[in-house]
Design a protein around this motif. Structure first.
Motif, PDB file in Angstrom:
ATOM      1  N   VAL A 209     -16.139  43.875  -1.368  1.00  0.00           N
ATOM      2  CA  VAL A 209     -16.576  44.200  -2.738  1.00  0.00           C
ATOM      3  C   VAL A 209     -16.610  45.720  -2.913  1.00  0.00           C
ATOM      4  O   VAL A 209     -16.156  46.259  -3.940  1.00  0.00           O
ATOM      5  N   GLU A 213     -14.593  48.009  -5.665  1.00  0.00           N
ATOM      6  CA  GLU A 213     -15.269  48.892  -6.628  1.00  0.00           C
ATOM      7  C   GLU A 213     -14.961  50.375  -6.412  1.00  0.00           C
ATOM      8  O   GLU A 213     -15.356  51.205  -7.232  1.00  0.00           O
ATOM      9  N   SER A 214     -14.261  50.681  -5.303  1.00  0.00           N
ATOM     10  CA  SER A 214     -14.009  52.102  -5.043  1.00  0.00           C
ATOM     11  C   SER A 214     -12.516  52.441  -5.045  1.00  0.00           C
ATOM     12  O   SER A 214     -12.130  53.594  -4.944  1.00  0.00           O
ATOM     13  N   THR A 216      -8.593  51.581  -6.784  1.00  0.00           N
ATOM     14  CA  THR A 216      -7.755  50.921  -7.801  1.00  0.00           C
ATOM     15  C   THR A 216      -6.312  51.009  -7.351  1.00  0.00           C
ATOM     16  O   THR A 216      -5.794  52.110  -7.153  1.00  0.00           O
ATOM     17  N   THR A 228     -11.991  43.054 -11.057  1.00  0.00           N
ATOM     18  CA  THR A 228     -12.891  44.125 -11.497  1.00  0.00           C
ATOM     19  C   THR A 228     -12.607  44.484 -12.950  1.00  0.00           C
ATOM     20  O   THR A 228     -11.526  44.232 -13.483  1.00  0.00           O
ATOM     21  N   GLY A 231     -14.005  49.330 -12.979  1.00  0.00           N
ATOM     22  CA  GLY A 231     -14.448  49.749 -11.645  1.00  0.00           C
ATOM     23  C   GLY A 231     -15.612  48.935 -11.085  1.00  0.00           C
ATOM     24  O   GLY A 231     -16.126  49.243 -10.005  1.00  0.00           O
ATOM     25  N   LYS A 232     -16.042  47.895 -11.773  1.00  0.00           N
ATOM     26  CA  LYS A 232     -17.138  47.044 -11.262  1.00  0.00           C
ATOM     27  C   LYS A 232     -16.618  45.632 -11.050  1.00  0.00           C
ATOM     28  O   LYS A 232     -15.774  45.139 -11.805  1.00  0.00           O
ATOM     29  N   LEU A 233     -17.148  44.976 -10.029  1.00  0.00           N
ATOM     30  CA  LEU A 233     -16.793  43.583  -9.774  1.00  0.00           C
ATOM     31  C   LEU A 233     -17.142  42.732 -10.997  1.00  0.00           C
ATOM     32  O   LEU A 233     -18.199  42.920 -11.612  1.00  0.00           O
ATOM     33  N   ASP A 235     -18.742  39.926 -11.987  1.00  0.00           N
ATOM     34  CA  ASP A 235     -19.686  39.012 -11.327  1.00  0.00           C
ATOM     35  C   ASP A 235     -19.458  37.557 -11.712  1.00  0.00           C
ATOM     36  O   ASP A 235     -19.657  36.653 -10.907  1.00  0.00           O
TER      37      ASP A 235
END
Ligand SMILES: Cc1ncc(COP(=O)(O)O)c(C=O)c1O
Length: 388
Positions: A209, A213-214, A216, A228, A231-233, A235
């Motif tokens: 994960v 998120e880090s 691309t 994502t 830049g965020k999973l 959810d």
């Protein structure tokens, strides 16, 4: 040789879709949320139930994410490869057709340059000591088309910097997976639990994960692969909000399979059922001169996709091109009798037999099948010369 008296009760030995669980009936699906939205409370709850029961049964660590994704195991693996790779060099392990597919995908489609394919021929594992754990590593836990599995996770470094990306579709629910050693684990519903096809499962470790998120990737990702947003999973993917529309009939069937697995004693029992069937085949192979395991090292023998080669001199004397026809001739009378379906080896594997021994198959059926193989071999052997 006389035809054996005893027949397998269930003739389903295909390596996917695999046999339904013992006692399966369409009646068990009557509570499916059919005609409902998968985003409605009831539909979503069913999807969450699959996720929760799977996690529980497999003993997945609480901080791992598990989601239902499109396009079966292939979808889950491709999502992982296309979303995660490119940040580090990659070691790609392949020892049969599926592993080799992932090697090709990463080298020819993603066109990553900093990759090391580490391969072995059918029947063997590559040299696992060659793996560099500062790299990302892609591998199958069980090579379904050669019946060769990794014996354990001891070769996977605890302090790895790269991600361990594992296609485990023919291993999950039949083999012990060391979760802490694995960052991505994928499977489908139709393998060991005998569910229905088209849905994939994607498990991610916290490190996977963190990568998502880090990092691309430089290539475009179709919506169906996207994990994502900004830049965020996403959810929701891991909370029953599937990317696109799943089948709620298949979902109900998977819940039924998971409930059955819980009812017989959980993961330990599933593994024991599979290993018992492997043992029956091993005993038969030991006393049967015409057949041997494709897996050379006994510790690598799969307990699910059991792959056997024919070592009879009349078969070995055939030109390679005729061996496939000879295997077809060998399995044809067994199929005609309705005793066992789909037991010829995979088209990409050396010609031989593959008997699925996952948890939904009864060991007594495997034992019954061995007698029919002896019978079919005795019937077919004289024709080997003529199959050309
Ligand atoms: C190891 C392995 N990977 C991938 C696949 C492809 O799976 P699916 O058809 O679920 O996409 C299979 C199917 O047998 C497999 O055994």
């Amino acid at each position: 040789m006389q035809k054996p008296n005893l027949r397998p009760v269930v003739p389903h030995f295909s390596s996917g879709p695999c046999a339904k669980r013992p006692g399966w009936s369409p009646e068990n699906l009557k509570h499916a949320a059919l005609g409902r939205s998968h985003r409605a409370k009831e539909g979503k709850a069913k999807l969450v139930e699959v996720i929760d029961r799977s996690r529980q049964l497999l003993g997945m660590p609480a901080d791992y994410r598990l989601g239902i994704v499109p396009a079966s195991d292939t979808g889950a693996v491709e999502m992982a490869l296309w979303s995660l790779l490119g940040a580090r060099p990659v070691d790609l392990l392949g020892w049969e057709s599926f592993g080799i597919e992932w090697v090709n995908d990463v080298t020819k489609q993603l066109k990553l340059k900093d990759v090391r394919p580490i391969t072995a021929p059918y029947g063997r594992l590559p040299d696992l000591a060659q793996v560099d754990w500062s790299h990302d590593v892609v591998f199958t836990w069980n090579g379904t088309t050669s019946g060769v599995r990794v014996p354990d996770g001891n070769w996977i470094a605890d302090d790895r910097q790269g991600l361990a990306i594992c296609d485990a579709t023919s291993a999950v629910f039949a083999m012990d997976l060391p979760w802490a050693k694995l960052d991505v684990v994928t499977w489908s519903w139709q393998k060991v639990l005998g569910g229905e096809a088209a849905h994939g499962m994607l498990a991610l470790s916290p490190r996977a994960v963190a990568r998502l998120e880090s990092y691309t990737p430089p290539w475009p990702l179709p919506k169906i692969f996207r994990l994502t947003k900004g830049g965020k999973l996403i959810d929701g993917v891991f909370a029953g909000e599937t990317i696109n529309t799943p089948s709620l009939l298949c979902t109900e069937d998977q819940i039924d399979a998971l409930r059955w697995a819980e009812g017989i004693g959980g993961l330990k029992s599933l593994i024991a059922r599979s290993e018992a069937s492997l043992e029956v085949i091993a005993d038969w192979v030991a006393k049967t001169p015409w057949v041997d395991f494709l897996a050379e090292d006994p510790v690598t023998r799969s307990c699910t996709s059991v792959c056997l080669k024919i070592v009879d001199p009349a078969f070995l004397a055939l030109p390679d091109a005729d061996k496939t026809a000879a295997v077809k001739a060998l399995v044809a009378p067994i199929e005609k009798e309705g005793v066992a379906f789909d037991i010829a080896g995979h088209r990409d594997a050396p010609p031989g037999i593959r008997i699925w021994c996952g948890a939904t198959v009864e060991t007594s059926d495997v034992a019954a099948l061995t007698h029919w193989l002896d019978w079919a071999f005795a019937e077919t052997r004289p024709t080997f010369k003529k199959t050309a």
